[in-house]
Scaffold this motif. Structure first.
Motif, PDB file in Angstrom:
ATOM      1  N   ILE A 208      11.896  68.769  -3.223  1.00 58.36           N
ATOM      2  CA  ILE A 208      12.217  69.693  -4.915  1.00 58.36           C
ATOM      3  C   ILE A 208      12.923  69.502  -5.419  1.00 58.36           C
ATOM      4  O   ILE A 208      14.306  69.029  -4.154  1.00 58.36           O
ATOM      5  N   VAL A 209      13.547  68.966  -6.491  1.00 55.40           N
ATOM      6  CA  VAL A 209      14.623  68.857  -7.551  1.00 55.40           C
ATOM      7  C   VAL A 209      14.894  69.880  -8.807  1.00 55.40           C
ATOM      8  O   VAL A 209      13.912  69.758  -9.320  1.00 55.40           O
ATOM      9  N   LEU A 210      15.177  70.254  -8.826  1.00 56.38           N
ATOM     10  CA  LEU A 210      15.160  71.977  -9.935  1.00 56.38           C
ATOM     11  C   LEU A 210      16.596  71.285 -11.207  1.00 56.38           C
ATOM     12  O   LEU A 210      17.400  71.054  -9.731  1.00 56.38           O
ATOM     13  N   ILE A 211      16.303  71.107 -11.933  1.00 61.89           N
ATOM     14  CA  ILE A 211      16.926  70.999 -12.541  1.00 61.89           C
ATOM     15  C   ILE A 211      17.872  72.179 -14.079  1.00 61.89           C
ATOM     16  O   ILE A 211      16.563  72.252 -14.411  1.00 61.89           O
ATOM     17  N   ASP A 212      18.201  73.374 -13.794  1.00 57.78           N
ATOM     18  CA  ASP A 212      18.779  74.404 -14.001  1.00 57.78           C
ATOM     19  C   ASP A 212      20.459  74.751 -13.894  1.00 57.78           C
ATOM     20  O   ASP A 212      20.588  75.034 -13.497  1.00 57.78           O
ATOM     21  N   SER A 213      20.409  75.149 -15.658  1.00 58.13           N
ATOM     22  CA  SER A 213      21.994  76.046 -15.784  1.00 58.13           C
ATOM     23  C   SER A 213      21.923  76.704 -15.274  1.00 58.13           C
ATOM     24  O   SER A 213      23.537  77.163 -14.984  1.00 58.13           O
ATOM     25  N   TYR A 214      20.963  77.876 -14.718  1.00 52.64           N
ATOM     26  CA  TYR A 214      21.170  79.270 -14.473  1.00 52.64           C
ATOM     27  C   TYR A 214      20.512  78.892 -13.564  1.00 52.64           C
ATOM     28  O   TYR A 214      19.420  79.442 -13.290  1.00 52.64           O
ATOM     29  N   ILE A 215      21.667  79.754 -11.936  1.00 55.74           N
ATOM     30  CA  ILE A 215      20.103  79.793 -10.878  1.00 55.74           C
ATOM     31  C   ILE A 215      21.277  80.899 -10.076  1.00 55.74           C
ATOM     32  O   ILE A 215      22.750  81.790 -10.315  1.00 55.74           O
TER      33      ILE A 215
END
Length: 308
Positions: A208-215
């Motif tokens: 799984i790859v998550l590209i998200d600036s707010y984690i």
């Protein structure tokens, strides 16, 4: 002489098939749309329903089609199995259809119905076919415009279910999941959006790859639903000390999450193996505002990551 008699009989049958009646235009869309079913992932109409619209017997309609069978390939017309009849409940056994395999009905796809106009060439037949084509278009537009509904009920054909079975059928269907390629979640659909993402996470077999600036840690809770052995790479632009600690604690029980600093991405993406999903909202805030999602076919997950 016998051959001539057969030709005369065939011509009489064809004439019957052409001598049709048409419902008033104002009521046709409602009547016809209720006769369109989804079988084998195709919109179809029963031979008996079409015969009723044309004002002829089902036998007469099928005889006319049989004489022109080369115009009706498998993607235009096919015969239902007994299991399909019983499962869909579109043919009642007490009417005699469905008791024996030789009585299994035929169904016509949109192309098949259009081809009927070449078999039944009267002006009334043409009028019926035009109205049916409009009904198919209306049904297709309805399904496209209500795709979020069909994510949950998986094309549940409510009109085909007995009244006392509707509640159980809805609950059964809602417990299933059919992957949607695109859709919209509205403000307040927090749980629905959460379930949607959880289904995607459970679907992953390798990564799984998550590209998200707010984690935050709520995203890690969602990622804990992945299968054992599935790795996670998170690309985010804000890696705080707290986030690093949260990931360390997460990895102590669910190893495999790696943080990557990334400031090149504006939108959010979720990659499941090689499938790329564009997510219009950060995973930590799903359902709090209206957002859309879509499965993208322009590139694979590996190709997208290589450009970060």
């Amino acid at each position: 002489m016998e051959s001539d008699d057969k030709d005369i009989a065939r011509n009489k049958d064809l004439q019957k098939a052409q001598d049709i009646t048409v419902f008033p235009t104002s009521t046709t869309p409602v009547k016809i749309e209720s006769l369109i079913y989804v079988i084998r992932d195709q919109q179809v109409m029963l031979d008996s329903d079409l015969a009723s619209l044309y004002g002829v017997e089902t036998k007469v309609l099928n005889q006319a089609v049989k004489r022109n069978i080369q115009r009706f390939p498998a993607d235009f017309m096919f015969q239902l199995t007994k299991e399909e009849c019983l499962r869909s409940q579109i043919v009642t056994l007490n009417e005699g259809r469905g008791k024996h395999l030789k009585y299994m009905p035929h169904v016509f796809t949109e192309n098949g119905v259009a081809m009927l106009s070449s078999v039944l060439r009267s002006e009334k037949a043409i009028e019926v076919n035009i109205n049916i084509m409009r009904a198919f278009t209306a049904m297709r537009n309805f399904m496209m415009n209500h795709s979020s509904l069909f994510q949950r009920i998986d094309r549940l054909e409510m009109k085909q279910l007995k009244t006392d079975e509707k509640v159980d059928a809805i609950l059964d269907r809602l417990s299933e999941y059919t992957e949607a390629r695109e859709g919209i979640f509205f403000n307040g659909q927090i749980f629905d959006a959460y379930v949607f993402v959880a289904k995607l996470i459970r679907k992953a077999k390798q990564r799984i790859v998550l590209i998200d600036s707010y984690i935050d840690d709520s995203v890690l809770v969602q990622l804990s639903k992945r299968a054992p052995g599935v790795t996670v790479d998170i690309y985010t632009g804000q890696i705080s000390r707290q986030l690093r600690q949260d990931v360390e604690r997460h990895n102590a029980q669910y190893p495999g999450v790696t943080l990557h600093n990334c400031t090149k991405a504006h939108d959010r993406f979720l990659i499941i193996d090689e499938d790329v999903y564009h997510i219009g909202h950060s995973l930590k805030d799903l359902g709090k505002k209206l957002f859309a999602f879509s499965k993208m076919d322009v590139m694979t997950g590996t190709e997208l990551i290589s450009r970060l």
